[in-house]
Motif scaffolding. Structure first.
Motif, PDB file in Angstrom:
ATOM      1  N   PHE A  33       0.837  -1.188   0.000  1.00  0.00           N
ATOM      2  CA  PHE A  33       0.000   0.000   0.000  1.00  0.00           C
ATOM      3  C   PHE A  33       0.881   1.250   0.000  1.00  0.00           C
ATOM      4  O   PHE A  33       1.573   1.526   0.981  1.00  0.00           O
ATOM      5  N   ASP A  34       0.880   1.968  -1.122  1.00  0.00           N
ATOM      6  CA  ASP A  34       1.658   3.212  -1.240  1.00  0.00           C
ATOM      7  C   ASP A  34       3.116   3.016  -0.835  1.00  0.00           C
ATOM      8  O   ASP A  34       3.680   3.795  -0.060  1.00  0.00           O
ATOM      9  N   GLY A  35       3.712   1.973  -1.368  1.00  0.00           N
ATOM     10  CA  GLY A  35       5.131   1.742  -1.102  1.00  0.00           C
ATOM     11  C   GLY A  35       5.434   1.104   0.232  1.00  0.00           C
ATOM     12  O   GLY A  35       6.588   1.112   0.682  1.00  0.00           O
ATOM     13  N   VAL A  36       4.423   0.549   0.888  1.00  0.00           N
ATOM     14  CA  VAL A  36       4.622  -0.144   2.169  1.00  0.00           C
ATOM     15  C   VAL A  36       4.087  -1.564   2.040  1.00  0.00           C
ATOM     16  O   VAL A  36       2.905  -1.769   1.744  1.00  0.00           O
ATOM     17  N   LEU A  37       4.954  -2.543   2.267  1.00  0.00           N
ATOM     18  CA  LEU A  37       4.572  -3.946   2.198  1.00  0.00           C
ATOM     19  C   LEU A  37       4.261  -4.465   3.600  1.00  0.00           C
ATOM     20  O   LEU A  37       5.115  -4.432   4.485  1.00  0.00           O
ATOM     21  N   LEU A  38       3.028  -4.932   3.791  1.00  0.00           N
ATOM     22  CA  LEU A  38       2.646  -5.575   5.049  1.00  0.00           C
ATOM     23  C   LEU A  38       2.814  -7.074   4.894  1.00  0.00           C
ATOM     24  O   LEU A  38       2.310  -7.663   3.936  1.00  0.00           O
ATOM     25  N   MET A  39       3.523  -7.700   5.820  1.00  0.00           N
ATOM     26  CA  MET A  39       3.738  -9.138   5.725  1.00  0.00           C
ATOM     27  C   MET A  39       3.955  -9.752   7.096  1.00  0.00           C
ATOM     28  O   MET A  39       4.071  -9.060   8.111  1.00  0.00           O
ATOM     29  N   GLU A  40       4.007 -11.052   7.088  1.00  0.00           N
ATOM     30  CA  GLU A  40       4.186 -11.840   8.307  1.00  0.00           C
ATOM     31  C   GLU A  40       5.521 -11.528   8.970  1.00  0.00           C
ATOM     32  O   GLU A  40       6.545 -11.346   8.304  1.00  0.00           O
TER      33      GLU A  40
END
Length: 288
Positions: free
Chosen positions: A115-122
């Motif tokens: 999202f907008d250059g931010v990766l959310l992950m485990e």
């Protein structure tokens, strides 16, 4: 802690409930531990192009196709719009690779979206619940080294079957949880069928991991899994279930002097990069 500017939009939209603390600050991205509902995850903030130090990015982008013809032309011309689209494509490459590899059974962090250059992950943790260490920070017994090397080779095999080569695999971007190695850091992932550098990068990836594990189990150093994998891949005989031996005999027909010289040069450059990373990176920082 104060919410970083790049994470504030995700907090405002309810994607992140709390920013707990920084996890690392690297040359390519900054990573924070965050809370999303009842889950603890990590948020990877990609740095802008002019602030990154990833070398020879053009080699890694080769073969990546854009479904939008206007976008593809702009990226080729290098216009402002094209550079913006190229940057987004670089970030999305990791998300796409993580989803594809997770589906293929490769041990990678579970992605939740970019999202907008931010990766959310485990967030990968060890058995005690602490952030999992990278391989460079652990010492293994010979038995563990042999077992974990086999796991990584199988994951590299699964990756190749999925059409992906990591391109920058080393002990610096593999974590160790209670079940074994977990491969991270994939924005430079290479298209195995469309990139002319694919074979060289596969050889380098496998060599890096073999040399690392070989310091604990010297017998591993003579294995040639990359050559064996590539031969089967080129002939269409590689599958996730294929049993590999790690043995490969170079023939006169398969020898390629230019490729050998290129690999020697690539190995030299990788060693220089490795030394630079060791000297410049604090022990508690790694690329996630």
């Amino acid at each position: 802690m104060k919410t970083p500017k790049r994470l504030q939009p995700l907090v405002d939209e309810g994607l992140i409930d709390e920013v707990i603390r920084p996890l690392m600050s690297g040359k390519e991205a900054d990573v924070y531990i965050v809370r999303c509902g009842n889950d603890i995850r990590c948020a990877k903030i990609y740095k802008e192009t002019d602030k990154r130090s990833f070398k020879k990015a053009v080699e890694y982008r080769e073969g990546r196709k854009s479904r939008n013809s206007r976008r593809a032309r702009a990226m080729e011309k290098g216009s402002n719009y094209g550079r913006k689209e190229q940057e987004q494509a670089w970030q999305n490459a990791e998300v796409d690779a993580l989803f594809r590899l997770a589906y293929a059974g490769v041990r990678v962090p579970k992605p939740y979206g970019c999202f907008d250059g931010v990766l959310l992950m485990e967030l990968i943790t060890d058995e005690a619940g602490y952030v999992a260490p990278r391989l460079n920070d652990v010492t293994l017994t010979p038995e563990m080294a042999i077992a974990h090397h086999a796991m990584v080779m199988k994951d590299v095999q699964r990756m190749l079957c999925a059409g992906i080569i990591h391109g920058d695999l080393s002990e610096f971007n593999v974590l160790l949880d209670d079940k074994g190695p977990v491969i991270i850091d994939l924005p430079q992932a290479v298209d195995a069928a469309a990139n002319n550098n694919a074979k060289r990068m596969l050889l380098r990836d496998v060599n890096n991991m073999t040399q690392y594990y070989g310091q604990f189990a010297p017998s591993l150093r003579t294995s040639k899994y990359a050559q064996e994998m590539w031969l089967k891949f080129e002939s269409g005989k590689l599958s996730p279930e294929a049993e590999l031996t790690g043995q490969f005999v170079e023939t006169e027909h398969s020898a390629d002097i230019d490729a050998v010289l290129a690999e020697i040069q690539a190995a030299f450059e990788e060693e220089q990069d490795r030394k630079a990373r060791i000297q410049s990176s604090p022990e508690d920082e790694y690329q996630y």
